[in-house]
Design a protein around this motif. Structure first.
Motif, PDB file in Angstrom:
ATOM      1  N   GLY A  21       0.823  -1.199   0.000  1.00 31.92           N
ATOM      2  CA  GLY A  21       0.000   0.000   0.000  1.00 31.92           C
ATOM      3  C   GLY A  21       0.855   1.245   0.000  1.00 31.92           C
ATOM      4  O   GLY A  21       0.735   2.107  -0.856  1.00 31.92           O
ATOM      5  N   ASP A  22       1.732   1.337   0.961  1.00 33.59           N
ATOM      6  CA  ASP A  22       2.670   2.439   1.096  1.00 33.59           C
ATOM      7  C   ASP A  22       4.059   1.873   0.935  1.00 33.59           C
ATOM      8  O   ASP A  22       4.536   1.143   1.800  1.00 33.59           O
ATOM      9  N   TRP A  23       4.740   2.189  -0.154  1.00 31.47           N
ATOM     10  CA  TRP A  23       6.034   1.571  -0.454  1.00 31.47           C
ATOM     11  C   TRP A  23       7.045   1.817   0.667  1.00 31.47           C
ATOM     12  O   TRP A  23       7.964   1.032   0.857  1.00 31.47           O
ATOM     13  N   ALA A  24       6.915   2.914   1.408  1.00 33.75           N
ATOM     14  CA  ALA A  24       7.897   3.274   2.430  1.00 33.75           C
ATOM     15  C   ALA A  24       7.557   2.732   3.819  1.00 33.75           C
ATOM     16  O   ALA A  24       8.275   3.023   4.777  1.00 33.75           O
ATOM     17  N   ASP A  25       6.496   1.957   3.915  1.00 30.14           N
ATOM     18  CA  ASP A  25       6.100   1.405   5.205  1.00 30.14           C
ATOM     19  C   ASP A  25       6.667  -0.008   5.333  1.00 30.14           C
ATOM     20  O   ASP A  25       6.247  -0.915   4.609  1.00 30.14           O
ATOM     21  N   ALA A  26       7.585  -0.199   6.249  1.00 30.38           N
ATOM     22  CA  ALA A  26       8.248  -1.492   6.398  1.00 30.38           C
ATOM     23  C   ALA A  26       7.241  -2.611   6.702  1.00 30.38           C
ATOM     24  O   ALA A  26       7.464  -3.761   6.338  1.00 30.38           O
ATOM     25  N   ALA A  27       6.152  -2.269   7.350  1.00 27.20           N
ATOM     26  CA  ALA A  27       5.156  -3.281   7.714  1.00 27.20           C
ATOM     27  C   ALA A  27       4.455  -3.875   6.503  1.00 27.20           C
ATOM     28  O   ALA A  27       3.807  -4.920   6.611  1.00 27.20           O
ATOM     29  N   GLU A  28       4.578  -3.225   5.351  1.00 22.70           N
ATOM     30  CA  GLU A  28       3.911  -3.715   4.144  1.00 22.70           C
ATOM     31  C   GLU A  28       4.660  -4.882   3.503  1.00 22.70           C
ATOM     32  O   GLU A  28       4.132  -5.523   2.606  1.00 22.70           O
ATOM     33  N   TYR A  29       5.882  -5.146   3.934  1.00 21.75           N
ATOM     34  CA  TYR A  29       6.726  -6.135   3.258  1.00 21.75           C
ATOM     35  C   TYR A  29       6.885  -7.396   4.093  1.00 21.75           C
ATOM     36  O   TYR A  29       7.171  -7.338   5.286  1.00 21.75           O
ATOM     37  N   LYS A  30       6.757  -8.526   3.411  1.00 21.77           N
ATOM     38  CA  LYS A  30       6.885  -9.801   4.091  1.00 21.77           C
ATOM     39  C   LYS A  30       8.320 -10.349   4.031  1.00 21.77           C
ATOM     40  O   LYS A  30       8.786 -10.978   4.965  1.00 21.77           O
ATOM     41  N   ASP A  31       8.995 -10.090   2.933  1.00 21.40           N
ATOM     42  CA  ASP A  31      10.318 -10.664   2.726  1.00 21.40           C
ATOM     43  C   ASP A  31      11.400  -9.604   2.842  1.00 21.40           C
ATOM     44  O   ASP A  31      11.291  -8.528   2.242  1.00 21.40           O
ATOM     45  N   TRP A  32      12.456  -9.962   3.550  1.00 22.65           N
ATOM     46  CA  TRP A  32      13.552  -9.039   3.797  1.00 22.65           C
ATOM     47  C   TRP A  32      14.890  -9.710   3.579  1.00 22.65           C
ATOM     48  O   TRP A  32      15.040 -10.907   3.841  1.00 22.65           O
ATOM     49  N   GLY A  33      15.853  -8.928   3.092  1.00 28.62           N
ATOM     50  CA  GLY A  33      17.214  -9.403   3.025  1.00 28.62           C
ATOM     51  C   GLY A  33      17.872  -9.297   4.392  1.00 28.62           C
ATOM     52  O   GLY A  33      17.280  -8.793   5.350  1.00 28.62           O
ATOM     53  N   GLN A  34      19.097  -9.765   4.465  1.00 26.03           N
ATOM     54  CA  GLN A  34      19.789  -9.787   5.749  1.00 26.03           C
ATOM     55  C   GLN A  34      20.424  -8.452   6.109  1.00 26.03           C
ATOM     56  O   GLN A  34      20.834  -8.256   7.253  1.00 26.03           O
ATOM     57  N   GLY A  35      20.489  -7.558   5.164  1.00 22.45           N
ATOM     58  CA  GLY A  35      21.060  -6.239   5.418  1.00 22.45           C
ATOM     59  C   GLY A  35      22.509  -6.178   4.982  1.00 22.45           C
ATOM     60  O   GLY A  35      23.247  -7.158   5.067  1.00 22.45           O
ATOM     61  N   ILE A  36      22.901  -5.013   4.514  1.00 30.88           N
ATOM     62  CA  ILE A  36      24.272  -4.811   4.059  1.00 30.88           C
ATOM     63  C   ILE A  36      24.735  -3.448   4.558  1.00 30.88           C
ATOM     64  O   ILE A  36      23.980  -2.472   4.529  1.00 30.88           O
ATOM     65  N   GLN A  37      25.979  -3.399   5.016  1.00 35.54           N
ATOM     66  CA  GLN A  37      26.473  -2.191   5.671  1.00 35.54           C
ATOM     67  C   GLN A  37      26.980  -1.175   4.663  1.00 35.54           C
ATOM     68  O   GLN A  37      27.712  -1.513   3.728  1.00 35.54           O
ATOM     69  N   VAL A  38      26.596   0.066   4.877  1.00 40.57           N
ATOM     70  CA  VAL A  38      27.125   1.203   4.129  1.00 40.57           C
ATOM     71  C   VAL A  38      27.702   2.178   5.148  1.00 40.57           C
ATOM     72  O   VAL A  38      27.014   2.598   6.072  1.00 40.57           O
ATOM     73  N   THR A  39      28.969   2.524   4.961  1.00 43.48           N
ATOM     74  CA  THR A  39      29.634   3.452   5.867  1.00 43.48           C
ATOM     75  C   THR A  39      30.250   4.586   5.070  1.00 43.48           C
ATOM     76  O   THR A  39      31.025   4.352   4.146  1.00 43.48           O
ATOM     77  N   VAL A  40      29.876   5.804   5.424  1.00 40.99           N
ATOM     78  CA  VAL A  40      30.395   6.984   4.744  1.00 40.99           C
ATOM     79  C   VAL A  40      31.157   7.808   5.774  1.00 40.99           C
ATOM     80  O   VAL A  40      30.593   8.271   6.756  1.00 40.99           O
ATOM     81  N   SER A  41      32.442   7.988   5.532  1.00 44.82           N
ATOM     82  CA  SER A  41      33.277   8.729   6.476  1.00 44.82           C
ATOM     83  C   SER A  41      33.484  10.161   5.993  1.00 44.82           C
ATOM     84  O   SER A  41      33.514  10.435   4.805  1.00 44.82           O
ATOM     85  N   SER A  42      33.638  11.045   6.965  1.00 45.99           N
ATOM     86  CA  SER A  42      33.799  12.466   6.628  1.00 45.99           C
ATOM     87  C   SER A  42      35.256  12.801   6.375  1.00 45.99           C
ATOM     88  O   SER A  42      36.156  12.012   6.642  1.00 45.99           O
TER      89      SER A  42
END
Length: 123
Positions: A102-123
């Motif tokens: 319904g709302d693409w930005a609502d995490a509750a709308e999604y059943k399947d998720w990846g494990q996550g991947i780290q992004v690190t941006v240093s100043s």
């Protein structure tokens, strides 16, 4: 069984670029919504960019045009090109998918998720 396989990510300096990819490894799966979310330290998970069930691309307002999301429908792969990265873009990035949302930005709308991947941006 991991269904959404994420790749890319890593560490860059401010102003750098990274590209994330997410592939739905299930055969025969019918997916109409795929999106990237991110979660920074001490922050809630937020929608970054993705496709809704009408095939429209959507972006978080805060991105200021720095990210580009694209979908290879036949390969069932969602890409996120991130340019001009800032330290506040750091966090765990997750791929999410479902048949309908319904709302693409609502995490509750999604059943399947990846494990996550780290992004690190240093100043």
């Amino acid at each position: 069984q991991v269904r959404l396989v994420e790749s890319g990510g890593g560490s860059v300096q401010t102003g750098g670029s990274l590209r994330l990819s997410c592939t739905d490894s299930r055969s025969g799966a019918s997916i109409h919504c795929m999106a990237w979310f991110r979660q920074g330290p001490g922050k809630e998970r937020e929608g970054v960019a993705g496709y809704d069930h009408d095939g429209r691309r959507n972006y978080a307002d805060s991105l200021e045009g720095r990210f580009t999301v694209s979908l290879d429908y036949y390969k069932k792969t969602l890409h996120l090109q991130m340019d001009n990265l800032k330290p506040e873009d750091s966090g765990l990035y997750y791929c999410a998918a479902d048949f309908w949302c319904g709302d693409w930005a609502d995490a509750a709308e999604y059943k399947d998720w990846g494990q996550g991947i780290q992004v690190t941006v240093s100043s």
